[in-house]
Design a protein around this motif. Structure first.
Motif: not given
Length: 133
Positions: A71-98
């Motif tokens: 929601l915070l990123l959606a203030l600066a960009m379209p909501a779907w782009v913000a969701a994709v950015v956050v999803g990619v970051v979370l997947l990278i963090v999950a891969a490192v932790l795994g």
């Protein structure tokens, strides 16, 4: 053992007695190992249950924080782009932790009844010493 020699026990009787004592000793050590492993198992079970509960609560909290970041990123960009950015970051963090978790699990040694093994070594040494006398 010297008192047994005074009682006139034969070598065969002494060996039979020693065999019975060793058998009883092994059974006692196995019973001790079983009790020690059961105690470790109970603690591990309780710990796993508590970790599971903490994981569920953390999942809900993490989901709320992820939604807030989107929601915070959606203030600066379209909501779907913000969701994709956050999803990619979370997947990278999950891969490192795994990867780190896999390394930790493979480095873990198998659980063993350490006290029982030490006691068994002591008992074997004592039997050897008695046999030499």
């Amino acid at each position: 053992m010297t008192s047994n020699l005074k009682d006139g026990l034969s070598t065969a009787e002494l060996i039979r007695q020693m065999s019975e004592e060793v058998s009883r000793l092994v059974k006692d050590e196995l019973r001790l190992a079983k009790m020690e492993l059961a105690e470790k198992g109970r603690h591990a079970g309780k710990g796993a249950g508590l970790f599971g509960g903490a994981g569920v609560i953390a999942l809900y909290g993490g989901g709320a924080l992820v939604a807030a970041v989107i929601l915070l990123l959606a203030l600066a960009m379209p909501a779907w782009v913000a969701a994709v950015v956050v999803g990619v970051v979370l997947l990278i963090v999950a891969a490192v932790l795994g990867f780190l978790g896999k390394r930790q699990v493979s480095a873990a040694s198998p659980p063993a009844p350490a006290r029982t093994m030490e006691s068994l070594r002591h008992d074997i040494d004592a039997v050897k010493e008695r046999a030499h006398r």
